[in-house]
Motif scaffolding. Structure first.
Motif, short mmCIF file in Angstrom:
data_model
loop_
_atom_site.label_atom_id
_atom_site.label_comp_id
_atom_site.label_asym_id
_atom_site.label_seq_id
_atom_site.Cartn_x
_atom_site.Cartn_y
_atom_site.Cartn_z
N GLY A 41 4.33 1.18 14.91
CA GLY A 41 4.13 0.51 13.64
C GLY A 41 2.87 -0.33 13.67
O GLY A 41 2.05 -0.15 14.56
N PRO A 42 2.67 -1.26 12.73
CA PRO A 42 3.65 -1.64 11.72
C PRO A 42 3.77 -0.60 10.60
O PRO A 42 2.79 0.07 10.26
CB PRO A 42 3.06 -2.95 11.16
CG PRO A 42 1.58 -2.83 11.35
CD PRO A 42 1.41 -2.01 12.61
N ARG A 65 6.38 -3.96 19.53
CA ARG A 65 5.28 -3.99 20.49
C ARG A 65 5.68 -4.90 21.64
O ARG A 65 6.49 -5.81 21.48
CB ARG A 65 3.98 -4.46 19.84
CG ARG A 65 4.08 -5.76 19.09
CD ARG A 65 2.73 -6.10 18.48
NE ARG A 65 2.70 -7.49 18.01
CZ ARG A 65 1.60 -8.17 17.76
NH1 ARG A 65 0.44 -7.63 17.93
NH2 ARG A 65 1.66 -9.41 17.33
N GLU A 81 7.87 -3.39 13.05
CA GLU A 81 6.91 -3.11 14.12
C GLU A 81 7.54 -3.50 15.46
O GLU A 81 8.14 -4.56 15.59
CB GLU A 81 5.63 -3.94 13.93
CG GLU A 81 4.61 -3.73 15.04
CD GLU A 81 3.37 -4.62 14.87
OE1 GLU A 81 3.52 -5.80 14.55
OE2 GLU A 81 2.26 -4.09 15.05
#
Ligand code: ZN
Length: 177
Positions: free
Chosen positions: A79-80, A67, A65
Motif C-alpha cells: 500500500g497505501p 510497512r 497500508e
C-alpha cells in the motif's frame, strides 16, 4: 501537514453507517486533500488502516497500508491503498483468530475471530473499480476498516471479551512469548 484529530469509542459517529462517496466528491480537491491527510495521520500514529469516521467524517472511505516499523519490524510493505465505497463480496470458510487494536481505542488489544480470506470490491482514488482477493493480515485490516464504515468496532466481533487487555499486559504476555 497536520495529524488529524481522531474520534474515540463512545463517539456516535463510530456507530453510524457512513455515507457513500459521490463521483463528484471523489474528483474534488477536498477529497484529494483528505486522503493525503488520512495517509499522513495513519503513518504518524503507526496505524495499518484508518477509516473516515475515525477522523470525524461519516464517509465510506478508508486508507490501508502495512510497512515495517519500530512496533512491527516483520511487516511487509504493502500500500497505501485508498478504499472508497467498499463491499465484501464473499468470505472464505476458514477462520483465524488474531490480535487487533484500534486507533479509536488506544492502549487496548483483543483477540478477534475473522474469515481468513475475503473478496472485496471498492473504488480507488482514481475512480477505478477494483475487485481484490485478500488474505491474512491484509484481509483482517480490510474487515476492520469496513466494519468502521458500518458502525461496528472490533470489540463487537470478539467471541470472548476476556481476552481484552491493556497494551502493557499485551506486550508482557503476548509479544514476549
Ligand atoms: Zn479501528
Amino acid at each position: 501537514m497536520k495529524v488529524l484529530p481522531r474520534t474515540e469509542f463512545g463517539d456516535p459517529i463510530l456507530r453510524k453507517r457512513a455515507k457513500a462517496v459521490s463521483r463528484a466528491y471523489l474528483k474534488s480537491a477536498a477529497f484529494k486533500k483528505l486522503v493525503k491527510e488520512m495517509i499522513y495521520t495513519m503513518r504518524r500514529v503507526h496505524g495499518v488502516g484508518l477509516a473516515a469516521p475515525q477522523i470525524g467524517q461519516s464517509l465510506q472511505l478508508a486508507v490501508i497500508e502495512t510497512r515495517p516499523s519500530e512496533f512491527r519490524p516483520k511487516l511487509k510493505k504493502k500500500g497505501p491503498i485508498v478504499v472508497v465505497n467498499p463491499k465484501i463480496l464473499s468470505y472464505g470458510k476458514e477462520e483465524a483468530k488474531d490480535w487487533e487494536g484500534c486507533l479509536s481505542f488506544e492502549g487496548v488489544r483483543g483477540r478477534v475471530p475473522r474469515p481468513r480470506e475475503i473478496t472485496v470490491a471498492y473504488t480507488n482514488e482514481k475512480g477505478e473499480k477494483i475487485v481484490e482477493k485478500a488474505k491474512g493480515l491484509w484481509a483482517r485490516i480490510f474487515q476492520h476498516e469496513i466494519d468502521h464504515l458500518n458502525g461496528l468496532t472490533y470489540v463487537d466481533r470478539m467471541e470472548d471479551t476476556k481476552s481484552l487487555m491493556t497494551l502493557g499486559e499485551f506486550e508482557k504476555r503476548v509479544l514476549k512469548k
